[in-house]
Structure formats: structure tokens, C-alpha cells
Design a protein around this motif. Structure first.
Motif, PDB file in Angstrom:
ATOM      1  N   THR A  98      35.741  49.382  70.669  1.00 32.68           N
ATOM      2  CA  THR A  98      34.844  48.158  69.886  1.00 32.68           C
ATOM      3  C   THR A  98      34.027  47.827  70.622  1.00 32.68           C
ATOM      4  OG1 THR A  98      36.165  46.869  71.165  1.00 32.68           O
ATOM      5  CG2 THR A  98      37.999  48.393  69.244  1.00 32.68           C
ATOM      6  N   GLY A  99      33.102  47.916  71.199  1.00 30.29           N
ATOM      7  CA  GLY A  99      32.289  47.831  71.834  1.00 30.29           C
ATOM      8  C   GLY A  99      32.687  45.945  72.760  1.00 30.29           C
ATOM      9  N   GLY A 100      33.365  45.933  72.787  1.00 25.46           N
ATOM     10  CA  GLY A 100      34.222  44.253  73.869  1.00 25.46           C
ATOM     11  C   GLY A 100      33.843  44.119  72.639  1.00 25.46           C
ATOM     12  N   ASP A 101      34.874  42.663  73.590  1.00 19.07           N
ATOM     13  CA  ASP A 101      35.563  41.641  72.958  1.00 19.07           C
ATOM     14  C   ASP A 101      35.554  40.398  72.369  1.00 19.07           C
ATOM     15  OD1 ASP A 101      37.522  39.228  72.010  1.00 19.07           O
ATOM     16  OD2 ASP A 101      39.204  40.576  72.166  1.00 19.07           O
ATOM     17  N   THR A 102      34.106  39.867  71.059  1.00 17.96           N
ATOM     18  CA  THR A 102      33.493  39.116  71.403  1.00 17.96           C
ATOM     19  C   THR A 102      34.060  37.869  70.467  1.00 17.96           C
ATOM     20  OG1 THR A 102      32.998  40.008  68.684  1.00 17.96           O
ATOM     21  CG2 THR A 102      31.688  40.494  70.564  1.00 17.96           C
ATOM     22  N   SER A 103      35.559  37.631  70.183  1.00 23.95           N
ATOM     23  CA  SER A 103      35.652  36.645  69.646  1.00 23.95           C
ATOM     24  C   SER A 103      35.774  35.083  69.823  1.00 23.95           C
ATOM     25  CB  SER A 103      37.296  36.992  68.542  1.00 23.95           C
ATOM     26  OG  SER A 103      38.097  37.168  70.534  1.00 23.95           O
ATOM     27  N   ASP A 104      36.326  34.337  69.247  1.00 20.76           N
ATOM     28  CA  ASP A 104      36.093  32.640  69.902  1.00 20.76           C
ATOM     29  C   ASP A 104      37.308  32.706  70.848  1.00 20.76           C
ATOM     30  OD1 ASP A 104      33.522  32.767  68.846  1.00 20.76           O
ATOM     31  OD2 ASP A 104      34.422  30.988  67.691  1.00 20.76           O
ATOM     32  N   SER A 105      38.193  33.689  70.127  1.00 21.46           N
ATOM     33  CA  SER A 105      40.143  33.194  71.477  1.00 21.46           C
ATOM     34  C   SER A 105      39.580  34.165  72.209  1.00 21.46           C
ATOM     35  CB  SER A 105      41.199  33.861  69.263  1.00 21.46           C
ATOM     36  OG  SER A 105      40.740  35.542  69.764  1.00 21.46           O
ATOM     37  N   TYR A 106      39.100  35.055  72.481  1.00 19.75           N
ATOM     38  CA  TYR A 106      39.289  35.658  73.971  1.00 19.75           C
ATOM     39  C   TYR A 106      38.487  34.849  74.703  1.00 19.75           C
ATOM     40  CZ  TYR A 106      38.250  39.766  76.962  1.00 19.75           C
ATOM     41  OH  TYR A 106      37.929  40.272  78.082  1.00 19.75           O
TER      42      TYR A 106
END
Length: 258
Positions: A98-106
Motif C-alpha cells: 500500500t506504500g505506507g499507512d497515511t491515515s490520521d487514525s494511524y
């Protein structure tokens, strides 16, 4: 009855036959000796040349094969290692398919590490007293920062920084647990060293920045020199924002001691 001439002829023939036999035996003995002498020489030459040739050839082939295998193996192993390391690094960094987790929750659950950040401080264009603090996320994943950087103003050569000046910050904060910063983006804060443009202290020549005052130790604080003739009076610092304009507006709301 044989005559005297016949006896002489018989004796001569016998002598001739004896001589021929002797020569024949000598010739045979000489051939055998030569063969024995040449045989070992040929055998030795064949054994030395052949045996030495085969191991030499085998050694060369082995070295070539081994060398080739080692080179190929080394390259393959090196390539695999690099690929595995790269994959491992991406996995550790959260970057996979996925190329990394870019979510605010993360980001809310993962405070930024100083090793994944780069910090810049520069004068804001069009202002004589404002400076931009730009914190870039160079990591593969989103991460969270405190609402604003922890900033102090002091003298670079001071042995005691307890008297450093702390800016005012916006009050009434609440909401999300952190300011999320996506990969390859920046969190921007603006500080105004002298909002009113009045007389101020002139001994300040350094701006100290800790990108995340909630999670980072003091040892990770960065020091940025200020230009000459700086006057500091009631400085104000805004919250992290995504643009300089928004950061300036936030800074203007600063009314609480940090």
C-alpha cells in the motif's frame, strides 16, 4: 668323408651364424632397454602432463565454477539481501504494497520519530519579525505531532537556559490527540518574535525547536541561529497548520503561556 675345404666352409658358416645370433640378441637387448627407458619417461610425461593437466584443468574449472558461483551467488545473495532488506525496511516503516499507512487514525497512535523528520526555520517573506518553522515527514507512514512545537528563545552561549523566553500559544485546545502529518508533507508553524514591533531584548540570538513537545526528549531539541539586530518582545507562536497563511492566522490567536 668331408674334405679339409669343406670343414673350413662349415666352420666359417658356424662362425657367421654365431655372429648373426649375437648381433640379433644385442639388438633385442638394446630395444628392451630403450623401451624401458622411454616408457617411464613417456609414462612420466604422460602422468605428469596428464595428471597435472587434469587437476589443473579441474582446478581451473572448479575455481571458475566456484568463482562463478561465488560471484553469481554473491550477486544473487547480495541482490536478495538488498531486496529482503528493502522489503524489511518497508515493512518496518509500514510501507508495503500500500506504500505506507497515511491515515490520521494511524498518526494518532504513532508519534513522529525525530529520525523521520527534517526541520527548517526561515524568515517569512514580507515580515521583519516572523519566522516559519517547517517540519517535514520524511518517513513512509503518517505520524502525529503535538499541536505546536515547543519553542524557546535564548542566547547560544548561555550556560543556563532557564531564563529563555517562551512564546504565547493559542489556548482552549482540544479535540484530536495529535496533529497528523502525512508522508512527504510538512507541518508548519509561525512565530512572531515581536508582534507589536516595539523595543525588545537584544541578547536573543537563537531559536530552539523541539518538533514534538509531548513525546520527544529534550536531547532532540534543535537550535537555529537568528540574524543580527533581533529584538524580542512578547513573541507569539501558532499551531501546526498545512500552510503558512493558516499558520500566521493561528499565531495571531496566541494568548496563553506555553
Amino acid at each position: 668323408m668331408p674334405t679339409s675345404r669343406n670343414r673350413k666352409r662349415t666352420a666359417a658358416l658356424g662362425t657367421a651364424v654365431t655372429a648373426v645370433l649375437a648381433l640379433a640378441l644385442t639388438a633385442c637387448g638394446g630395444d628392451d632397454t630403450g623401451t624401458k627407458s622411454a616408457g617411464p619417461a613417456n609414462s612420466s610425461t604422460t602422468a605428469t602432463g596428464g595428471d597435472a593437466g587434469r587437476p589443473a584443468g579441474s582446478a581451473t574449472t572448479t575455481e571458475s565454477t566456484t568463482g562463478g558461483s561465488s560471484t553469481t551467488g554473491g550477486s544473487s545473495t547480495g541482490g536478495s539481501t538488498k531486496a529482503v532488506t528493502s522489503s524489511s525496511d518497508k515493512s518496518k516503516g509500514g510501507a508495503g504494497k500500500t506504500g505506507g499507512d497515511t491515515s490520521d487514525s494511524y498518526a494518532y497512535k504513532h508519534p513522529c520519530k525525530s529520525t523521520d523528520l527534517s526541520v527548517r526555520v526561515y524568515a517569512r517573506e514580507g515580515s521583519a519579525t516572523q519566522h516559519v518553522i517547517e517540519v517535514n515527514n520524511t518517513g513512509a507512514n503518517a505520524c502525529g505531532l503535538s499541536y505546536f512545537p515547543r519553542v524557546s528563545l535564548g542566547a547560544a552561549n548561555a550556560k543556563d537556559h532557564s531564563g529563555d523566553i517562551l512564546p504565547l500559544v493559542p489556548g482552549g485546545l482540544g479535540g484530536a490527540p495529535a496533529y497528523p502529518v502525512k508522508p512527504k508533507t510538512a507541518a508548519i508553524a509561525v512565530i512572531d518574535l515581536n508582534p507589536a514591533g516595539a523595543n525588545g531584548v537584544t541578547w536573543v540570538n537563537e531559536l530552539n525547536v523541539l518538533a514534538d513537545g509531548d513525546h520527544m526528549p529534550n536531547a532532540e531539541q534543535l537550535n537555529f541561529p537568528l540574524g543580527p539586530d533581533v529584538k524580542v518582545n512578547n513573541p507569539k507562536l501558532g499551531l501546526y497548520e498545512s500552510s503558512i497563511a493558516d499558520a500566521v492566522n493561528s499565531m495571531k490567536q496566541a494568548d496563553t503561556k506555553s
